[in-house]
Design a protein around this motif. Structure first.
Motif, PDB file in Angstrom:
ATOM      1  N   LEU A   7      57.861 -58.301 -85.014  1.00 33.26           N
ATOM      2  CA  LEU A   7      57.701 -59.742 -84.849  1.00 33.26           C
ATOM      3  C   LEU A   7      58.621 -60.214 -83.730  1.00 33.26           C
ATOM      4  O   LEU A   7      59.710 -59.677 -83.552  1.00 33.26           O
ATOM      5  CB  LEU A   7      58.020 -60.464 -86.157  1.00 33.26           C
ATOM      6  N   HIS A  15      58.737 -68.551 -89.431  1.00 34.34           N
ATOM      7  CA  HIS A  15      57.631 -68.054 -88.614  1.00 34.34           C
ATOM      8  C   HIS A  15      56.647 -67.322 -89.529  1.00 34.34           C
ATOM      9  O   HIS A  15      56.972 -66.261 -90.072  1.00 34.34           O
ATOM     10  CB  HIS A  15      58.154 -67.104 -87.530  1.00 34.34           C
ATOM     11  N   PHE A  17      53.691 -65.021 -90.847  1.00 37.83           N
ATOM     12  CA  PHE A  17      52.993 -63.814 -90.414  1.00 37.83           C
ATOM     13  C   PHE A  17      52.087 -63.257 -91.514  1.00 37.83           C
ATOM     14  O   PHE A  17      51.788 -62.072 -91.562  1.00 37.83           O
ATOM     15  CB  PHE A  17      53.975 -62.758 -89.874  1.00 37.83           C
ATOM     16  N   LYS A  20      49.034 -61.070 -90.395  1.00 40.95           N
ATOM     17  CA  LYS A  20      49.349 -59.694 -90.004  1.00 40.95           C
ATOM     18  C   LYS A  20      49.440 -58.786 -91.224  1.00 40.95           C
ATOM     19  O   LYS A  20      48.969 -57.650 -91.200  1.00 40.95           O
ATOM     20  CB  LYS A  20      50.648 -59.645 -89.204  1.00 40.95           C
ATOM     21  N   TYR A 116      56.683 -65.697 -94.571  1.00 38.18           N
ATOM     22  CA  TYR A 116      57.450 -66.129 -93.406  1.00 38.18           C
ATOM     23  C   TYR A 116      58.623 -65.200 -93.118  1.00 38.18           C
ATOM     24  O   TYR A 116      59.290 -64.726 -94.054  1.00 38.18           O
ATOM     25  CB  TYR A 116      58.039 -67.528 -93.630  1.00 38.18           C
TER      26      TYR A 116
END
Length: 135
Positions: A7, A15, A17, A20, A116
């Motif tokens: 990342l 953030h 993710f 993913k 996150y």
């Protein structure tokens, strides 16, 4: 099965993710099991949190920054910058690993839950998250 995610957070804060991780789970073929995430750093952490209203994110970020301020005179570990020791404390107060059930080939997250990386440094480098899937 263990996979690695790289990342690239650009700033301090939360953030997401989730996508993913969902892709890794889907591509793994695991239908039922457990997905464990582990971040390999001491100045960031992992969190499952609301992903619908962005003010939940910003409120959490402001609250933790107020709880663990920079430039505290108690800090001795200051060689890497004013945000480094607070980042270690924030990581200690939160989590570096998460476990999420896998059901029907997907993460069993709630409707408004997202995964996150919580970056605690202002100018971070690349972050590595290990994803372990078991049946």
């Amino acid at each position: 099965m263990i996979r690695q995610l790289s990342l690239q957070p650009k700033r301090q804060g939360l953030h997401e993710f989730t996508d993913k991780v969902q892709t890794l789970v889907r591509d793994s073929g695991v239908r039922e099991g457990l997905c464990t995430l582990f971040v390999r750093h001491t100045s960031c952490s992992l969190l499952i949190q609301e992903n619908a209203d962005p003010t939940a994110k910003s409120d959490l970020e402001r609250w933790l920054n107020r709880l663990v301020p920079e430039h505290d005179e108690l800090y001795e570990h200051t060689l890497e910058g004013a945000d480094d020791m607070p980042a270690h404390i924030k990581a200690a107060l939160t989590a570096v690993s998460l476990s999420i059930p896998v059901i029907d080939g997907g993460l069993a997250l709630g409707t408004w839950q997202g995964i996150y990386l919580w970056e605690h440094r202002h100018h971070p480098g690349s972050r590595t998250v290990l994803v372990h899937l078991t049946t």
